[in-house]
Design an enzyme around this catalytic site. Structure first.
Site, short mmCIF file in Angstrom:
data_model
loop_
_atom_site.label_atom_id
_atom_site.label_comp_id
_atom_site.label_asym_id
_atom_site.label_seq_id
_atom_site.Cartn_x
_atom_site.Cartn_y
_atom_site.Cartn_z
N ARG A 179 0.82 -1.27 0.19
CA ARG A 179 0.04 -0.06 0.01
C ARG A 179 0.70 1.26 -0.06
NH1 ARG A 179 -3.76 -2.57 -1.74
NH2 ARG A 179 -5.91 -2.76 -0.96
N HIS B 127 -0.53 -0.84 -10.13
CA HIS B 127 -1.49 -1.57 -9.09
C HIS B 127 -1.98 -2.78 -9.71
CE1 HIS B 127 -3.99 -0.87 -4.74
NE2 HIS B 127 -3.42 -2.00 -5.30
N GLU C 229 -3.74 7.34 -6.82
CA GLU C 229 -3.73 6.52 -8.02
C GLU C 229 -4.73 7.14 -8.64
OE1 GLU C 229 -4.00 2.38 -6.50
OE2 GLU C 229 -1.99 2.66 -5.81
#
Length: 350
Positions: free
Chosen positions: A258, A306, A287
């Site tokens: 994360r 991601h 993001e």
């Protein structure tokens, strides 16, 4: 009596996977399916009302849930508004590692059990972590980009430009759960020494494949740091300027967990100064990455958007895990991955 189930899939965990997995698990009961396709990952997930990392809207979900008892999904937002508008809903199965897109407190008040699919992407994320580690150590993306542009750069072979090997390196793992433990096992095959900092793991759980150490010792001894911790108040920003400075010169940092675990500005400073050899990230503080982010211009960073957990096997495992809890629910059995089991207790108030 037929149980109505909504499959609210997306373009990764497909509706066909969800309904197919439930159909295989539930063979002795009558169920009917309706479907809603959410736009993720074509449209990035985000905050929907009071829940994070969700896709779609409350209103479209409310419409699709009318008369539905069970919802199987990955990204649909389970909010207070949705719960109030869908009184027949009793089970909300989220096919991801945790129920981040559900308001658990509200779900419990409304008598809706929420399940998830822990471990669904552990193998994929561990493999991706190793790939990112190797890519950063050997500068694979940069050299590929030069060759693709028609440039053969012999200076990559100069001593001061070449990277380390995993064999003989010391790799520090921050976190030793389903993903971290797999990374440790893979690293053994490369001949690396593995250190672990995780306050919740015991020496016995390491099974001889890693050494448990305090955080400061891990920083001082490691050539490579890879993050596998959950975000909590204690772990947010745990790798900052002070921790990066404590690393050996020429070290590498990998983060496929994360973005909140790491101070990315401090890391860019360390790359610009040459203190770090490289870094590899699959997660970011924001993001998608903003156009003005330093991450896009700082050298020796490997990045992926991601998708460490993105594999066909992950999507299939996710569907299978939630389908098994649908079967348990219909059979009156305890749910294996329920975040709020008290929601199904007989005495409750909505």
């Amino acid at each position: 009596m037929t149980t109505r189930i909504l499959a609210a899939g997306d373009h990764f965990v497909l509706n066909d996977l969800l309904t197919g997995a439930v159909a295989k698990e539930v063979t002795d009961r009558s169920v009917s399916f309706t479907e809603l396709t959410l736009p993720w990952p074509v449209v990035p997930f985000g905050r929907v009302a009071e829940v994070d990392e969700a896709s779609g809207t409350e209103d479209e979900l409310i419409e699709a849930l009318q008369g539905v008892e069970i919802c199987i999904t990955q990204m649909a937002p389970l909010t207070e508004k949705v719960l109030k508008a869908c009184p027949k809903l009793k089970l909300f199965c989220i096919s991801r590692g945790g129920p981040v897109n559900a308001n658990l407190e509200a779900a419990t008040r409304h008598g809706v059990a929420v399940t998830s699919a822990p471990g669904r992407n552990a193998a994929a994320t561990a493999e991706h972590t190793l790939g990112m580690m190797l890519a950063a150590m050997r500068r694979i993306p940069q050299t590929n980009a030069d060759l693709s542009a028609g440039t053969w750069r012999g200076d990559y072979y100069m001593y001061e430009n070449v990277g380390p090997e995993l064999e003989g390196s010391t790799v520090g793992l921050v976190g030793y759960g389903a993903i971290g433990s797999r990374v440790a096992r893979m690293l053994q095959g490369f001949g690396a020494t593995v250190l672990v900092h995780d306050p919740y793991v015991t020496e016995d759980a390491l099974t001889g494949q890693a050494e448990k150490v305090e955080f400061d010792e891990l920083l001082a001894r490691s050539n490579v740091i890879t993050l596998h911790a959950r975000v909590t108040p204690e772990t947010t920003g745990m790798i900052g300027a002070e921790q990066i400075a404590a690393l050996q010169p020429g070290s590498i940092i990998v983060n496929c967990a994360r973005g909140a675990l790491l101070d990315y500005d401090a890391l860019c400073d360390a790359l610009d100064s040459g203190h770090l050899f490289g870094a590899a990230f699959d997660v970011f503080p924001e993001e998608p990455i903003p156009a003005a982010s330093r991450l896009l211009t700082t050298p020796n960073i490997v990045m992926t958007p991601h998708l460490a957990g993105a594999s066909k096997a992950t999507a299939n495992k996710a569907a299978q895990i939630v389908a098994a809890d649908v079967r348990r629910y219909l059979n009156g059995e305890p749910l294996a991955n329920c975040a709020n089991p008290e929601a199904l207790m007989p005495a409750r108030t909505a």
